[in-house]
Design a protein around this motif. Structure first.
Motif, PDB file in Angstrom:
ATOM      1  N   PHE A 113       0.855  -1.185   0.000  1.00  0.00           N
ATOM      2  CA  PHE A 113       0.000   0.000   0.000  1.00  0.00           C
ATOM      3  C   PHE A 113       0.893   1.238   0.000  1.00  0.00           C
ATOM      4  O   PHE A 113       1.905   1.297   0.718  1.00  0.00           O
ATOM      5  CB  PHE A 113      -0.880   0.025   1.247  1.00  0.00           C
ATOM      6  N   VAL A 114       0.525   2.248  -0.768  1.00  0.00           N
ATOM      7  CA  VAL A 114       1.277   3.500  -0.833  1.00  0.00           C
ATOM      8  C   VAL A 114       0.315   4.669  -0.910  1.00  0.00           C
ATOM      9  O   VAL A 114      -0.875   4.502  -1.208  1.00  0.00           O
ATOM     10  CB  VAL A 114       2.225   3.540  -2.058  1.00  0.00           C
ATOM     11  N   ALA A 135      -3.186   3.777  -2.775  1.00  0.00           N
ATOM     12  CA  ALA A 135      -3.062   2.859  -3.900  1.00  0.00           C
ATOM     13  C   ALA A 135      -2.345   1.586  -3.454  1.00  0.00           C
ATOM     14  O   ALA A 135      -1.743   1.537  -2.382  1.00  0.00           O
ATOM     15  CB  ALA A 135      -2.315   3.517  -5.055  1.00  0.00           C
ATOM     16  N   VAL A 136      -2.385   0.555  -4.300  1.00  0.00           N
ATOM     17  CA  VAL A 136      -1.840  -0.744  -3.904  1.00  0.00           C
ATOM     18  C   VAL A 136      -1.370  -1.538  -5.113  1.00  0.00           C
ATOM     19  O   VAL A 136      -1.835  -1.336  -6.231  1.00  0.00           O
ATOM     20  CB  VAL A 136      -2.918  -1.551  -3.118  1.00  0.00           C
ATOM     21  N   VAL A 146      -5.457   2.599  -7.521  1.00  0.00           N
ATOM     22  CA  VAL A 146      -6.052   3.475  -6.508  1.00  0.00           C
ATOM     23  C   VAL A 146      -7.274   2.807  -5.896  1.00  0.00           C
ATOM     24  O   VAL A 146      -8.161   2.337  -6.604  1.00  0.00           O
ATOM     25  CB  VAL A 146      -6.439   4.830  -7.114  1.00  0.00           C
ATOM     26  N   ILE A 147      -7.314   2.754  -4.556  1.00  0.00           N
ATOM     27  CA  ILE A 147      -8.479   2.193  -3.870  1.00  0.00           C
ATOM     28  C   ILE A 147      -9.211   3.249  -3.034  1.00  0.00           C
ATOM     29  O   ILE A 147     -10.283   2.979  -2.510  1.00  0.00           O
ATOM     30  CB  ILE A 147      -8.101   0.998  -2.981  1.00  0.00           C
ATOM     31  N   ASP A 148      -8.638   4.447  -2.933  1.00  0.00           N
ATOM     32  CA  ASP A 148      -9.318   5.535  -2.222  1.00  0.00           C
ATOM     33  C   ASP A 148      -8.779   6.863  -2.726  1.00  0.00           C
ATOM     34  O   ASP A 148      -7.618   7.194  -2.512  1.00  0.00           O
ATOM     35  CB  ASP A 148      -9.081   5.420  -0.713  1.00  0.00           C
ATOM     36  N   SER A 149      -9.635   7.613  -3.410  1.00  0.00           N
ATOM     37  CA  SER A 149      -9.250   8.932  -3.911  1.00  0.00           C
ATOM     38  C   SER A 149      -9.972  10.052  -3.171  1.00  0.00           C
ATOM     39  O   SER A 149      -9.927  11.207  -3.585  1.00  0.00           O
ATOM     40  CB  SER A 149      -9.537   9.035  -5.415  1.00  0.00           C
ATOM     41  N   GLY A 150     -10.646   9.690  -2.073  1.00  0.00           N
ATOM     42  CA  GLY A 150     -11.350  10.695  -1.302  1.00  0.00           C
ATOM     43  C   GLY A 150     -12.726  10.978  -1.864  1.00  0.00           C
ATOM     44  O   GLY A 150     -13.194  10.353  -2.806  1.00  0.00           O
ATOM     45  N   ASN A 151     -13.395  11.959  -1.269  1.00  0.00           N
ATOM     46  CA  ASN A 151     -14.725  12.363  -1.707  1.00  0.00           C
ATOM     47  C   ASN A 151     -14.943  13.820  -1.315  1.00  0.00           C
ATOM     48  O   ASN A 151     -14.006  14.499  -0.885  1.00  0.00           O
ATOM     49  CB  ASN A 151     -15.798  11.442  -1.118  1.00  0.00           C
ATOM     50  N   SER A 152     -16.165  14.295  -1.444  1.00  0.00           N
ATOM     51  CA  SER A 152     -16.425  15.707  -1.172  1.00  0.00           C
ATOM     52  C   SER A 152     -16.243  16.064   0.298  1.00  0.00           C
ATOM     53  O   SER A 152     -15.976  17.215   0.637  1.00  0.00           O
ATOM     54  CB  SER A 152     -17.849  16.072  -1.618  1.00  0.00           C
ATOM     55  N   PRO A 157      -6.969  11.452   1.057  1.00  0.00           N
ATOM     56  CA  PRO A 157      -6.688  10.391   2.028  1.00  0.00           C
ATOM     57  C   PRO A 157      -5.327   9.761   1.795  1.00  0.00           C
ATOM     58  O   PRO A 157      -4.905   9.554   0.649  1.00  0.00           O
ATOM     59  CB  PRO A 157      -7.815   9.382   1.759  1.00  0.00           C
ATOM     60  N   GLY A 158      -4.620   9.438   2.882  1.00  0.00           N
ATOM     61  CA  GLY A 158      -3.312   8.805   2.740  1.00  0.00           C
ATOM     62  C   GLY A 158      -2.622   8.639   4.073  1.00  0.00           C
ATOM     63  O   GLY A 158      -3.233   8.763   5.130  1.00  0.00           O
ATOM     64  N   GLY A 159      -1.310   8.388   4.022  1.00  0.00           N
ATOM     65  CA  GLY A 159      -0.562   8.117   5.235  1.00  0.00           C
ATOM     66  C   GLY A 159      -1.103   6.907   5.951  1.00  0.00           C
ATOM     67  O   GLY A 159      -1.122   6.830   7.172  1.00  0.00           O
TER      68      GLY A 159
END
Length: 319
Positions: free
Chosen positions: A223-224, A240-241, A266-272, A277-279
């Protein structure tokens, strides 16, 4: 007639079981409250006490804890003064500013790795403190783990420890400067032994590696966080993974692109509501913690924790 009804009921139950077996359970994000301000969280549940802990970037390493996993409050930082060796390896390090800690439990001891650096520089170092009881609050400085300078191929930040399927220990680390690296860790010193190998790069930013092994799928997952961090609502971070059958890679994304060549699913790019999202930090194989910037609070970095699921093809996801 009774026999036909029994057969029909049996068929319906079989069909329901089949549908349930191929449709994954809906993932859920925990409803957190209290003090959840974090950046680059490292999450763990302490043995014995059941206390939930989140260590994060900030002065002296910031610490949050919760007795129920959802309501958090802030504890004292790990450091209240600089260890002497910090200035030797990172002379321009700003006060007690510490980045991206990682917590690892092994043989009765908690190992808290962390990094010190300055923005835009490869003059960095990874350090280590240990304790037998997080709740006890007594940490022992174990000094420098590894370091980098302007001539190094990598940036010695963002450490993450893991144990492979054979019981060997590894550390992944790195950042924008030539990407993500992996090195073997000695079980005696809990520090690197041997060379470091590059396993991922990506233009536009890659960091915050987290490596886990899923025994059910037989894959190692890297995961990165890709994109730009630390800019509040202007952040472009994404989780991402990629995965590999070997702890040393190569790691491929869903499209078969090697992560050394820029691959990353990418498994999470955020939302409104939650930007950048990260770390991220993976706890076991079923919980993921990370930070994201709250649109409702003008870009404040907040702790998010979700149940982590795996689809039929062996790829992770969450909501």
């Amino acid at each position: 007639m009774r026999k036909k009804k029994t057969m029909l009921a049996s068929l319906l139950l079989t069909a329901m079981f089949f549908v349930q077996s191929i449709i994954p359970a809906s993932a859920s994000t925990w409803n957190l409250n209290g003090d959840t301000n974090v950046h680059d969280p490292a999450y763990i549940v302490e043995n014995g006490t059941g206390t939930h802990w989140a260590f994060s970037t900030g002065s002296g390493i910031q610490v949050l804890y919760s007795t129920n996993g959802t309501t958090y409050q802030r504890s004292l930082p790990i450091f209240n003064q600089k260890p002497a060796w910090w200035s030797q390896y990172v002379p321009k390090q700003d006060g007690l500013d510490v980045w991206a800690p990682d917590i690892f439990y092994y043989n009765g001891t908690y190992y808290l790795y962390y990094s010190i650096s300055t923005f835009g520089s490869k003059v960095s170092a990874i350090g280590l403190v240990t304790t037998n009881s997080i709740s006890g609050g007594v940490w022992k400085d174990q000094g420098m783990v590894t370091y980098s300078n302007d001539s190094s191929p990598y940036n010695a930040i963002d450490p993450n420890l893991m144990q492979d399927e054979k019981g060997n220990l590894w550390m992944v680390f790195g950042s924008w400067s030539n990407g993500i690296y992996i090195t073997a860790i000695s079980k005696d010193t809990m520090k690197p032994t041997g060379n470091a190998y590059r396993i991922a790069t990506k233009s536009g930013g890659i960091e915050a590696p987290n490596l886990v092994y899923n025994s059910k799928t037989g894959y190692y997952y890297l995961f990165v966080s890709i994109g730009k961090c630390c800019s509040g609502l202007d952040s472009t971070y994404q989780v991402a993974v990629g995965r590999s059958k070997s702890v040393l890679g190569p790691f491929y994304d869903k499209n078969g692109v090697d992560m050394k060549n820029g691959g990353a699913t990418v498994i999470d790019s955020g939302n409104s509501a939650w930007i950048g999202p990260g770390g991220q930090d993976i706890n076991g194989t079923n919980v993921i913690a990370r930070h994201a910037y709250s649109a409702a609070e003008n870009g404040a970095p907040k702790l998010l924790i979700s149940d982590l699921y795996w689809d039929a093809d062996g790829w992770p996801y969450y909501n």
